[in-house]
Design a protein around this motif. Structure first.
Motif, PDB file in Angstrom:
ATOM      1  N   ILE A  82     -76.414 -85.984  14.603  1.00  0.00           N
ATOM      2  CA  ILE A  82     -76.864 -84.780  15.299  1.00  0.00           C
ATOM      3  C   ILE A  82     -77.033 -85.165  16.762  1.00  0.00           C
ATOM      4  CG2 ILE A  82     -78.592 -82.966  15.482  1.00  0.00           C
ATOM      5  CD1 ILE A  82     -79.338 -83.394  12.610  1.00  0.00           C
ATOM      6  N   THR A 126     -77.506 -76.206  12.848  1.00  0.00           N
ATOM      7  CA  THR A 126     -78.675 -76.762  12.176  1.00  0.00           C
ATOM      8  C   THR A 126     -79.015 -76.005  10.903  1.00  0.00           C
ATOM      9  OG1 THR A 126     -79.535 -77.444  14.337  1.00  0.00           O
ATOM     10  CG2 THR A 126     -81.090 -77.414  12.499  1.00  0.00           C
ATOM     11  N   THR A 135     -76.396 -80.144  19.594  1.00  0.00           N
ATOM     12  CA  THR A 135     -77.625 -79.403  19.875  1.00  0.00           C
ATOM     13  C   THR A 135     -78.028 -79.574  21.338  1.00  0.00           C
ATOM     14  OG1 THR A 135     -79.223 -81.190  19.350  1.00  0.00           O
ATOM     15  CG2 THR A 135     -78.374 -79.882  17.498  1.00  0.00           C
ATOM     16  N   ALA A 190     -86.940 -77.357  17.144  1.00  0.00           N
ATOM     17  CA  ALA A 190     -86.856 -78.742  17.598  1.00  0.00           C
ATOM     18  C   ALA A 190     -88.163 -79.091  18.299  1.00  0.00           C
ATOM     19  CB  ALA A 190     -85.674 -78.942  18.547  1.00  0.00           C
ATOM     20  N   LEU A 239     -85.947 -80.337  13.925  1.00  0.00           N
ATOM     21  CA  LEU A 239     -85.319 -81.577  14.363  1.00  0.00           C
ATOM     22  C   LEU A 239     -86.284 -82.417  15.183  1.00  0.00           C
ATOM     23  CD1 LEU A 239     -81.837 -80.236  15.527  1.00  0.00           C
ATOM     24  CD2 LEU A 239     -82.495 -81.076  13.280  1.00  0.00           C
ATOM     25  N   ALA A 274     -78.956 -88.370  10.777  1.00  0.00           N
ATOM     26  CA  ALA A 274     -79.743 -87.496   9.910  1.00  0.00           C
ATOM     27  C   ALA A 274     -79.324 -87.703   8.462  1.00  0.00           C
ATOM     28  CB  ALA A 274     -79.544 -86.038  10.308  1.00  0.00           C
ATOM     29  N   ARG A 314     -82.083 -87.190  15.322  1.00  0.00           N
ATOM     30  CA  ARG A 314     -80.969 -86.954  16.243  1.00  0.00           C
ATOM     31  C   ARG A 314     -80.706 -88.206  17.075  1.00  0.00           C
ATOM     32  NH1 ARG A 314     -82.277 -81.526  19.541  1.00  0.00           N
ATOM     33  NH2 ARG A 314     -84.418 -82.315  19.537  1.00  0.00           N
TER      34      ARG A 314
END
Length: 273
Positions: free
Chosen positions: A16, A57, A78, A180, A203, A210, A221
């Motif tokens: 991620i 996600t 992300t 997040a 996250l 992950a 991440r």
């Protein structure tokens, strides 16, 4: 990628990628965690060349939650905070490759009626956030004012989460399901609050791949920053030498964790006096 497929057909480990600003001229506050538009384009071209499939996600977490298979080589792209370059520079590259992505917005920093004037650099406005969503970018929450959530009392923690989720819902017409943690910091209390606020997954950072075993509220991440060259980036998406790449970061994180725990203890003692 060194680990790709689990026995149930789901990915055993997934990179991620955590981006922040995509900018030609970031300010000092965001420079280290920014990438140039040229670097971003090269990185996503490499992702495409390697045959990875970008998922968002919500899709990753739902797949792991229900045991559904993922693409053979999934990757997540992300963005945190909501910097203007995500629309100007990143969106055309995502569209070129047909890549999904997730953007986690700090609602008090987005330009518009909820702006508190504390943003670190030039931010998106809500029209741009809506355009990103219209192009398939998942919009998630990143708190309202970007505090260290685990240092807040319960009332302030709930305000940050609820205010963020409500603003996104009001502006986009749909409630965000992914979150997040600002700075990557969380605790069991924070994770419970995130779940109770209505987010289905969240996250952290951790600078590791992950895995399903991390649970939906502590997915790791890897950080992409201005100093990440293409060879290092390839190692990240392939899941190679991540521990060595981020060894210094982990040492600093452990040291700072001790400082933060000491602050929490002092704060708890003061509250009882």
């Amino acid at each position: 990628m060194t680990e790709t497929t689990g026995t149930a057909g789901t990915a055993a480990a997934v990179p991620i990628l955590m981006y922040h600003a995509v900018s030609t001229a970031p300010n000092d506050a965001t420079k280290d965690l920014s990438v140039t538009p040229e670097a971003f384009a090269e990185q996503l071209a490499l992702v495409d060349d390697l045959g990875l499939t970008a998922v968002n996600t919500a899709d990753l977490a739902a797949s792991w939650r229900h045991g559904r298979p993922l693409p053979a080589r999934p990757v997540l792209i992300t963005f945190d905070d909501g910097y203007a370059g995500v629309h100007r520079h990143a969106l055309p590259v995502l569209a070129k490759h047909g890549f999904a992505a997730s953007l986690f917005v700090t609602t008090g920093w987005i330009e518009g009626p909820h702006d508190n004037g504390e943003a670190l650099d030039t931010m998106l406005d809500w029209d741009q956030v809506r355009e990103l969503a219209d192009h398939g970018v998942e919009i998630g929450g990143h708190s309202h004012t970007h505090p260290q959530l685990d240092m807040l009392d319960d009332d302030r923690l709930r305000f940050e989460l609820r205010r963020c989720r409500q603003i996104v819902a009001d502006e986009l017409g749909t409630r965000p399901v992914s979150f997040a943690y600002p700075y990557g910091y969380s605790s069991r209390r924070v994770r419970v609050a995130v779940r109770e606020t209505g987010f289905a997954q969240s996250l952290a950072v951790g600078n590791a791949l992950a895995r399903r075993a991390q649970g939906p509220y502590a997915l790791r991440r890897v950080t992409v920053r201005r100093s990440t060259d293409l060879a290092e980036f390839e190692r990240l998406v392939e899941g190679r030498a991540i521990a060595r790449t981020f060894a210094r970061d982990r040492a600093l994180t452990k040291g700072y964790a001790m400082v933060r725990r000491a602050r929490q203890v002092r704060k708890a003692i003061r509250s009882r006096v």
